[in-house]
Design an enzyme around this catalytic site. Structure first.
Site, PDB file in Angstrom:
ATOM      1  CD  GLU A  79      -1.313  30.638  41.990  1.00 24.92           C
ATOM      2  OE1 GLU A  79      -1.195  31.294  40.956  1.00 24.92           O
ATOM      3  OE2 GLU A  79      -2.174  30.871  42.839  1.00 24.92           O
TER       4      GLU A  79
ATOM      5  CD  GLU B 197      -0.955  33.451  46.467  1.00 30.27           C
ATOM      6  OE1 GLU B 197      -1.778  33.839  45.596  1.00 30.27           O
ATOM      7  OE2 GLU B 197       0.251  33.316  46.247  1.00 30.27           O
TER       8      GLU B 197
END
Ligand code: GAL
Length: 455
Positions: free
Chosen positions: A170, A358
């Site tokens: 991320e 995720e």
């Protein structure tokens, strides 16, 4: 209502669970590990809720064998974890290589393989060596070379056994929250820190990917992106345009240059400043043909026009004010978000394969009679998995799903209060209790038990 079973995803679909070093390992200064920016950040008063830290966290550094055995007991075939850069290179560069740190991940990987679990390694899940932050961290262009040196060490050491790699976790979150909003380590709040950090993360991601592929041609090389389905708060033009600007940050800023599309500056003009840091040849270096991208999705956002938000002129409509179901993080529970996200990213030419690396939720779990009945999480997972199947059945290239996360852990600036695990962790005793959601996931994976709630 259709019944969803594991079989419907096909036998090659990858099921897993994800964790990260800083959130779980603890042993912050053990066996030669150097401090990371998060070790330093958590020591600063007022940064983390309740001034909590992660010096022990889930004690994974010492309990990895039991936790990997637990993954096996839960029939989870793939385990995604990250390597702590300052555990291998306490100074960040290769002047000191910490043998005991290298050995630790050998043991983790070997233990996975001995249990029949496939290790999936993230190289960078936000714990930059503090020594490198002292030289400017991600806002210093030298980070691209520092990162490549670290990536090379990992590939050389573990590449014989690790077949799935993710370069960054991320980048939008660690550059945005870390260099612009000041909410995450290292706590900077300046556009002139954020823009170079973002550009250097894009370069490091592509260069890191190229380096791994060069050294490990048969391994699958990917990287992960945070992504959120964004909708305008109304049909007014100014809200629609605000949502488009927010969408650049939520979803586009990192994937598009990687795919060779350049930075999406036309839709968010403040980003034009990034070109100050782009040197001749960078446009080409920013590209890399990843074998897969990892998408990480938790919720959706509604966006409205906001005159006083600098640069963006957009604001989120808090889920709390929308009368919708919420998690502990005050994020809306909105399963179709993951479907829209898969569809959206799959529409980019050049995306070869998508894994959900995720997805999960924090809820206020309690132990009763030695059990944790987390029905909200169980339902959340079922609904999201059903949406992944919907995307797959629509023909989108989604090939795996990893739950965030195994045990409750250190949730960054929020500390230990949000519990995301499918396994409860008692942070005083380090006792693990498999929650109902963990038992359910195990049954779903093992016996292909029906999953209700398919749209
Ligand atoms: C992601 C992050 C994880 C975890 C999760 C839940 O953004 O990669 O480390 O904290 O969010 O908030």
């Amino acid at each position: 209502m259709k019944i969803v079973t594991r079989d419907l995803f096909g036998k090659d679909f990858k099921w897993g669970v994800s964790t990260a070093a800083f959130q779980t390992e603890g042993s912050a200064a053990t066996d030669g590990k150097g401090p990371s920016i998060w070790d330093v950040f958590t020591q600063q008063k007022g940064r983390i809720k309740g001034d909590q830290h992660a010096q022990v966290a889930c004690d994974f550094y010492r309990r990895y064998e039991q936790d990997i055995a637990l993954i096996k007991d839960l029939h989870i075939p793939n385990f995604r974890f990250s390597i702590a850069w300052p555990r291998l290179l306490p100074q960040g560069d290769r002047t000191v290589v910490n043998q005991k740190g290298l050995d630790f991940y050998d043991r983790v990987i070997d233990s996975c393989l001995a249990q029949g679990i496939e290790p999936w390694v993230t190289l960078y899940h936000w714990d930059l060596p503090h020594a490198l932050e002292l030289k400017g961290g991600w806002s210093n262009r030298d980070i691209v070379a520092w990162f490549c040196n670290y990536a090379e060490l990992c590939a050389q050491r573990y590449g014989d056994r690790v077949k799935h790699w993710m370069v960054l976790n991320e980048p939008m979150v660690f550059t945005g929250a870390g260099y612009f909003l000041g909410l995450h380590a290292p706590g900077h709040t300046a556009l002139k820190k954020f823009l170079p950090a973002a550009h250097h993360a894009v370069l490091a991601m592509a260069e890191g990917g190229r380096l791994l592929k060069g050294l490990l041609p048969t391994a699958e090389i990917g990287t992960t992106f945070s992504c959120t389905h964004v909708e305008p708060a109304s049909s007014k033009n100014r809200d629609i345009r605000a949502a488009q600007r927010a969408d650049v940050l939520f979803n586009r800023l990192f994937v598009e240059p990687t795919l060779g599309m350049g930075y999406p500056v036309e839709d968010l003009s403040v980003l034009k400043g990034i070109y100050k840091y782009v040197l001749p040849g960078d446009e080409e270096r920013m590209r890399f043909d990843f074998d897969f991208i990892g998408l990480q999705n938790y919720t959706r956002e509604l966006v409205k026009y906001a005159l006083f938000t600098p640069y963006l002129h957009a604001a989120l409509v808090p889920a709390e004010k929308r009368n919708v179901p919420l998690t502990t993080m005050k994020w809306e529970v909105y399963p179709p978000s993951i479907y829209h996200i898969i569809k959206r990213f799959d529409s980019y030419a050049g995306v070869k394969k998508i894994y959900i690396t995720e997805n999960g939720a924090a809820f206020p779990d309690t132990v009763q009679d030695g059990k944790v009945n987390d029905s909200q999480r169980l339902h959340y997972l079922q609904e999201h998995i059903a949406q992944v199947l919907r995307a797959k059945n629509d023909g989108h290239k989604v090939h795996g799903y990893f739950v965030w996360t195994l045990t409750d852990n250190f949730e960054w600036a929020e500390g230990y209060y949000p519990r995301f695990g499918i396994v409860y962790n008692d942070f005083d005793s380090q006792e693990r209790i498999v929650k109902s959601s963990g038992h359910w996931y195990a049954h779903f994976l093992n016996k292909s038990l029906p999953l209700h709630g398919c749209p």
